[in-house]
Enzyme design. Structure first.
Site, PDB file in Angstrom:
ATOM      1  N   ARG A 161     -24.626  41.881  13.924  1.00  0.00           N
ATOM      2  CA  ARG A 161     -23.704  41.818  12.836  1.00  0.00           C
ATOM      3  C   ARG A 161     -24.288  42.032  11.557  1.00  0.00           C
ATOM      4  O   ARG A 161     -23.651  41.544  10.716  1.00  0.00           O
ATOM      5  CB  ARG A 161     -22.773  40.489  13.198  1.00  0.00           C
ATOM      6  CG  ARG A 161     -22.496  40.104  14.231  1.00  0.00           C
ATOM      7  CD  ARG A 161     -21.184  41.097  14.860  1.00  0.00           C
ATOM      8  NE  ARG A 161     -20.933  40.608  16.175  1.00  0.00           N
ATOM      9  CZ  ARG A 161     -21.550  41.200  17.321  1.00  0.00           C
ATOM     10  NH1 ARG A 161     -22.439  42.225  17.052  1.00  0.00           N
ATOM     11  NH2 ARG A 161     -21.052  40.812  18.449  1.00  0.00           N
ATOM     12  N   SER A 236     -13.552  35.828  15.145  1.00  0.00           N
ATOM     13  CA  SER A 236     -14.791  34.973  15.186  1.00  0.00           C
ATOM     14  C   SER A 236     -15.193  34.812  13.936  1.00  0.00           C
ATOM     15  O   SER A 236     -15.570  35.685  13.137  1.00  0.00           O
ATOM     16  CB  SER A 236     -15.777  35.610  16.080  1.00  0.00           C
ATOM     17  OG  SER A 236     -15.217  35.783  17.571  1.00  0.00           O
ATOM     18  N   GLU A 332     -19.545  35.108   9.886  1.00  0.00           N
ATOM     19  CA  GLU A 332     -19.431  36.382  10.153  1.00  0.00           C
ATOM     20  C   GLU A 332     -18.553  36.874   9.216  1.00  0.00           C
ATOM     21  O   GLU A 332     -18.623  38.161   8.973  1.00  0.00           O
ATOM     22  CB  GLU A 332     -18.949  36.584  11.634  1.00  0.00           C
ATOM     23  CG  GLU A 332     -18.995  37.887  12.178  1.00  0.00           C
ATOM     24  CD  GLU A 332     -18.559  38.151  13.556  1.00  0.00           C
ATOM     25  OE1 GLU A 332     -17.838  39.021  13.831  1.00  0.00           O
ATOM     26  OE2 GLU A 332     -19.241  37.236  14.340  1.00  0.00           O
TER      27      GLU A 332
END
Length: 337
Positions: A161, A236, A332
């Site tokens: 990520r 998320s 994130e």
């Protein structure tokens, strides 16, 4: 190209907090993008689908909404194709187009929200596939000079990520197009990760294709994640932590049921949603924000939430996971404050 002053931002980021920017402009081609970058605002922010960022207060500057559209087969080979897609295209719609053309490689990434241009920044991933696995190159405009630059895979410093564009290149470039290498038949389907294998095996043999796999992914994601059109969220909210085997062995002694997956460098990836759930957060509300009832990893806006409420729950979730598991969660989602 129309500039909106004192622009409302609630409708253009999926968490849906009330906020304004000094100005907002949508660009539909590279010429308009260069023109927007020359506008006299000290602070500029490039916005795609607004699904991986949240405005917790007013933005003092110019927001440039990337609406560059179009995709095509750039190169064709016997076993593969290179497909180039403009950065403003919706990611999921692009995935479906590739599936309809029988181009494989990104079906596991179905229904991930956001735009194609945001995908390399985040190195999006799901169910055993990451964007870097199919990435060839991208084109970007340097904000400072307006010059175009090509970034190959090695230039992007992809990580979990993560990428060059979230670190050294943050705020320096605007991605305009991305090229992917996708495979022709016979396809190699990746179905072992998570609950994919069980659901995919239920399909008739004739339906066990990239389209069938995509439909399984969509079904699973819809069962876990709320629709931003119905309740504000960014999907998320935290990254899945990656830890050493030594630390994992210690954790497993105290928490035998802890879910885990192999990660690069002989490390172990944990499920952030499980950690948060074990701390009692699933379905819990603090003011107008809370963790989604079906997936603790997703923070939701129950209506008219404030930036302060969101920051408060983020802080409390991270503290509880650190106290119980000695693990530092990392967001994130990009928090704009």
């Amino acid at each position: 190209m129309q500039i909106k002053k004192a622009a409302e931002l609630k409708a253009i980021h999926t968490f849906g907090l009330k906020a304004k920017s000094d100005a907002l402009v949508a660009v539909k081609n590279v010429s308009e993008l260069r023109e927007a970058l020359r506008l006299p605002y000290k602070k500029k922010l490039i916005l795609g689908g607004g699904s991986n960022l949240v405005f917790v207060k007013d933005f003092k500057g110019l927001i440039i909404k990337n609406e560059l559209k179009g995709f095509h087969v750039a190169r064709s080979f016997k076993k593969s194709v290179h497909v180039t897609c403009k950065a403003g295209e919706n990611w999921h719609e692009f995935v479906l187009w590739c599936i309809n053309k029988n181009f494989a490689g990104i079906e596991n990434l179905s229904l991930i929200p956001g735009t194609v241009g945001a995908a390399p920044i985040q190195n999006i991933g799901a169910y055993g596939v990451e964007l870097k696995d199919v990435f060839v190159k991208l084109k970007a405009i340097e904000i400072k000079t307006g010059k175009e630059k090509v970034f190959w895979k090695k230039d992007c410093a992809f990580g979990y990520r993560n990428s060059f564009f979230k670190n050294k290149g943050k705020g320096k470039y605007v991605i305009t197009a991305v090229t992917f290498k996708l495979s022709r038949k016979p396809h190699q389907l990746l179905t072992k990760y998570g609950s994919i294998a069980k659901e995919f095996a239920k399909l008739p043999k004739k339906a066990q294709s990239i389209k069938g796999l995509s439909e399984v992914v969509i079904k699973i994601r819809k069962s876990k994640l709320p629709d931003p059109a119905k309740i504000g969220n960014c999907g998320s909210f935290f990254k899945n932590p990656i830890i050493s085997k030594k630390k994992f062995t210690s954790l497993k002694e105290n928490f035998p049921q802890i879910p885990n997956y192999p990660a690069s460098g002989s490390k172990v990836k944990l499920a952030a949603g499980w950690l948060i759930d074990q701390c009692g957060w699933k379905g819990k509300k603090l003011g107008k924000v809370g963790c989604f009832k079906n997936q603790a990893l997703v923070i939701v806006n129950h209506g008219d939430a404030t930036g302060g409420e969101l920051l408060n729950i983020i802080k409390q979730i991270k503290e509880s996971v650190k106290t119980k598991f000695k693990i530092e969660l990392e967001e994130e989602v990009n928090i704009i404050n």
